[in-house]
Design an enzyme around this catalytic site. Structure first.
Site, PDB file in Angstrom:
ATOM      1  N   TRP A 185       0.854  -1.188   0.000  1.00  0.00           N
ATOM      2  CA  TRP A 185       0.000   0.000   0.000  1.00  0.00           C
ATOM      3  C   TRP A 185       0.889   1.237   0.000  1.00  0.00           C
ATOM      4  O   TRP A 185       1.821   1.332   0.814  1.00  0.00           O
ATOM      5  CB  TRP A 185      -0.924   0.048   1.230  1.00  0.00           C
ATOM      6  N   GLU A 226      -3.111  -2.980  -2.349  1.00  0.00           N
ATOM      7  CA  GLU A 226      -4.253  -2.359  -1.656  1.00  0.00           C
ATOM      8  C   GLU A 226      -4.574  -0.976  -2.226  1.00  0.00           C
ATOM      9  O   GLU A 226      -3.744  -0.080  -2.230  1.00  0.00           O
ATOM     10  CB  GLU A 226      -3.934  -2.235  -0.155  1.00  0.00           C
ATOM     11  N   LYS A 228      -7.103   2.585  -2.588  1.00  0.00           N
ATOM     12  CA  LYS A 228      -7.726   3.527  -1.667  1.00  0.00           C
ATOM     13  C   LYS A 228      -8.385   4.633  -2.468  1.00  0.00           C
ATOM     14  O   LYS A 228      -7.935   4.960  -3.564  1.00  0.00           O
ATOM     15  CB  LYS A 228      -6.635   4.090  -0.749  1.00  0.00           C
ATOM     16  N   ASP A 259      -9.772  -3.063   1.724  1.00  0.00           N
ATOM     17  CA  ASP A 259      -9.881  -2.473   3.058  1.00  0.00           C
ATOM     18  C   ASP A 259     -11.271  -1.861   3.172  1.00  0.00           C
ATOM     19  O   ASP A 259     -11.678  -1.060   2.313  1.00  0.00           O
ATOM     20  CB  ASP A 259      -8.780  -1.408   3.223  1.00  0.00           C
ATOM     21  N   HIS A 262     -11.830   1.937   2.530  1.00  0.00           N
ATOM     22  CA  HIS A 262     -11.181   2.618   1.414  1.00  0.00           C
ATOM     23  C   HIS A 262     -12.091   2.932   0.245  1.00  0.00           C
ATOM     24  O   HIS A 262     -11.645   3.053  -0.891  1.00  0.00           O
ATOM     25  CB  HIS A 262      -9.985   1.784   0.924  1.00  0.00           C
ATOM     26  N   HIS A 286      -8.647  -6.269   4.594  1.00  0.00           N
ATOM     27  CA  HIS A 286      -8.304  -5.449   5.746  1.00  0.00           C
ATOM     28  C   HIS A 286      -9.632  -5.140   6.422  1.00  0.00           C
ATOM     29  O   HIS A 286     -10.359  -4.238   6.002  1.00  0.00           O
ATOM     30  CB  HIS A 286      -7.580  -4.165   5.341  1.00  0.00           C
ATOM     31  N   ASP A 294     -12.194   7.156   6.466  1.00  0.00           N
ATOM     32  CA  ASP A 294     -11.355   5.982   6.695  1.00  0.00           C
ATOM     33  C   ASP A 294     -10.727   6.063   8.087  1.00  0.00           C
ATOM     34  O   ASP A 294      -9.522   6.167   8.238  1.00  0.00           O
ATOM     35  CB  ASP A 294     -10.271   5.948   5.599  1.00  0.00           C
ATOM     36  N   ASP A 296     -10.596   3.959  10.625  1.00  0.00           N
ATOM     37  CA  ASP A 296      -9.977   2.774  11.216  1.00  0.00           C
ATOM     38  C   ASP A 296     -10.385   2.537  12.671  1.00  0.00           C
ATOM     39  O   ASP A 296      -9.535   2.295  13.535  1.00  0.00           O
ATOM     40  CB  ASP A 296      -8.440   2.840  11.087  1.00  0.00           C
ATOM     41  N   ASP A 326      -7.249  -4.260  10.161  1.00  0.00           N
ATOM     42  CA  ASP A 326      -6.550  -2.988  10.003  1.00  0.00           C
ATOM     43  C   ASP A 326      -7.343  -1.879  10.686  1.00  0.00           C
ATOM     44  O   ASP A 326      -8.211  -1.254  10.081  1.00  0.00           O
ATOM     45  CB  ASP A 326      -6.344  -2.676   8.508  1.00  0.00           C
TER      46      ASP A 326
END
Ligand code: RNT
Ligand code: ZN
Length: 418
Positions: A185, A226, A228, A259, A262, A286, A294, A296, A326
């Site tokens: 990434w 990955e 995004k 992810d 993303h 993820h 995003d 997380d 993640d």
């Protein structure tokens, strides 16, 4: 095992059996699934190389909860504590900046020897390892570009770092007898609308081609890329977009990493997995939780987590999916964050496995959408919790919230003394 846990389990087993679900078999399958615990939850994505560096790459951790790991030993100890509270045998996902070495070593010069302590530990603990080059939090990534940087020297630095990372990953795979998944990434992108969207993508492709030109046996290392949609400071354009990596991974035989944070806020990855796996061989997840962006956040038992789990189970995609976590929340106990997110992910898979998938598919095929809705909804309150409790007890980890007091004790005895 407590009699009440057993009694509830037996009653649940009976109810599921009425729908043809063999709970014992489900638990055997569940025990085979490995979740990759991301080491970076343990220290707010700081790492041990370049310790003084700020977190870059358009990702952010908020909160300053005490006790985060400051050394590789502390991080391993914390991971051991978390893993002791999670049923099953899993993997740990390292970033390059978590090298365990006294040496002052630059990212492009990293070698397997800088991770030897991690490998010894993983072996001793019966864990697998996954890996990530760290293309952020660095002088050479300060202006927001790495593998697609217009300056060839900077690009070359990051290419070398990624090549070094693959060799480290290969060494993990060789030492541990199971493939290491290496996820690529890069944060590359523009804050404002670019004039030239194409050239950075051409450069990213060329850099990736160079990185992957070295052939590594897939039984040791599996590459994933990955994408995004945006990051802080790359709001208008990200070089490695979803379409870019879909095309790249398909044409180059790489895995795609999805992810959950993303994409656009109402776009879900659960709806993408089956399409990808029709054409691609493998995928990496993820598992994360975006809150408005995003962000997380720690993974909770929300609709999307359940839907991701259902997709994997219903589509029989588990064999080709690597499940990684993640998230990074610096506002709560770091170990509790791992335990909550990982237990939820496993629990969601269990819930998905405890659904009458074949019956539901038949009902859907016959066009009886009334029964489909009715059954799916009724199954939401079937006693999966009793099965989960039994599974935890059988695997020798705390049942229900029993793990919390252990985390609190560890916090008093270890974390708050750091
Ligand atoms: C960033 C990506 C990436 C990182 C980790 C630390 O938006 O999700 O996976 O979170 O590599
Ligand atoms: Zn991610």
């Amino acid at each position: 095992m407590e009699q009440s846990i057993l009694n509830s389990y037996n009653e649940a087993k009976r109810l599921y059996a009425l729908h043809g679900i063999d709970v014992e078999q489900v638990l055997e399958q569940l025990a085979e699934i490995k979740i990759s615990l991301h080491c970076w939850q343990g220290d707010d994505v700081k790492g041990f190389l370049n310790k003084d560096k700020e977190l870059g790459g358009g990702i952010a951790v908020t909160g300053s909860y005490p006790g985060r790991a400051g050394t590789p030993e502390e991080l391993r100890r914390d991971l051991e504590q978390a893993l002791a509270l999670i049923p099953g045998r899993h993997k740990v996902n390292l970033h390059a900046i978590y090298a365990d070495t006294e040496e002052e070593v630059e990212l492009d010069k990293l070698e397997p020897k800088h991770f030897e302590n991690w490998v010894h530990w993983a072996k001793e603990q019966g864990l697998g390892l996954d890996f990530n080059p760290t293309c952020f939090s660095h002088e050479k990534a300060k202006d927001g570009f790495t593998l697609s940087h217009p300056d060839k020297e900077i690009r070359d630095f990051w290419i070398k770092h990624c090549q070094a990372s693959r060799r480290i990953a290969e060494s993990f795979g060789q030492a541990l007898g199971q493939p290491c998944v290496t996820n690529f990434w890069v944060p590359d992108g523009y804050k404002d609308t670019p004039v030239d969207r194409l050239s950075p993508r051409v450069r990213l492709k060329e850099s990736l081609d160079e990185i992957f030109s070295e052939k590594i046996d897939e039984s040791y290392n599996i590459d994933a890329v990955e994408s995004k949609l945006f990051g802080i400071g790359s709001e208008s354009y990200v070089v490695g977009s979803h379409e870019f990596y879909m095309g790249y991974a398909l044409s180059m035989g790489k895995a795609v990493c999805f992810d959950a944070g993303h994409f656009h806020p109402t776009e879900v990855i659960s709806n993408k997995l089956s399409s990808w796996l029709m054409f691609g061989d493998r995928l990496l997840l993820h598992v994360s939780r975006p809150v408005r962006w995003d962000s997380d956040h720690v993974v909770t038992m929300d609709d999307e987590l359940l839907e991701i789990a259902r997709e994997l189970v219903r589509g029989q995609l588990l064999d080709r999916t690597h499940i990684g976590l993640d998230f990074f929340d610096g506002s709560i106990n770091h170990i509790a964050a791992w335990v909550i997110g990982t237990r939820n992910t496993i629990k969601a898979l269990l819930r998905a496995m405890l659904e009458p998938v074949e019956t539901l598919k038949q009902i859907e095929l016959s066009g009886d959408y009334t029964s489909r809705l009715a059954l799916v909804e009724e199954f939401k309150s079937y006693p999966f919790g009793a099965v989960w409790d039994y599974y935890c007890a059988k695997q020798g980890v705390p049942v229900r919230e029993g793990w919390l007091s252990e985390v609190k004790k560890y916090e008093q005895e270890v974390l708050l003394k750091r």
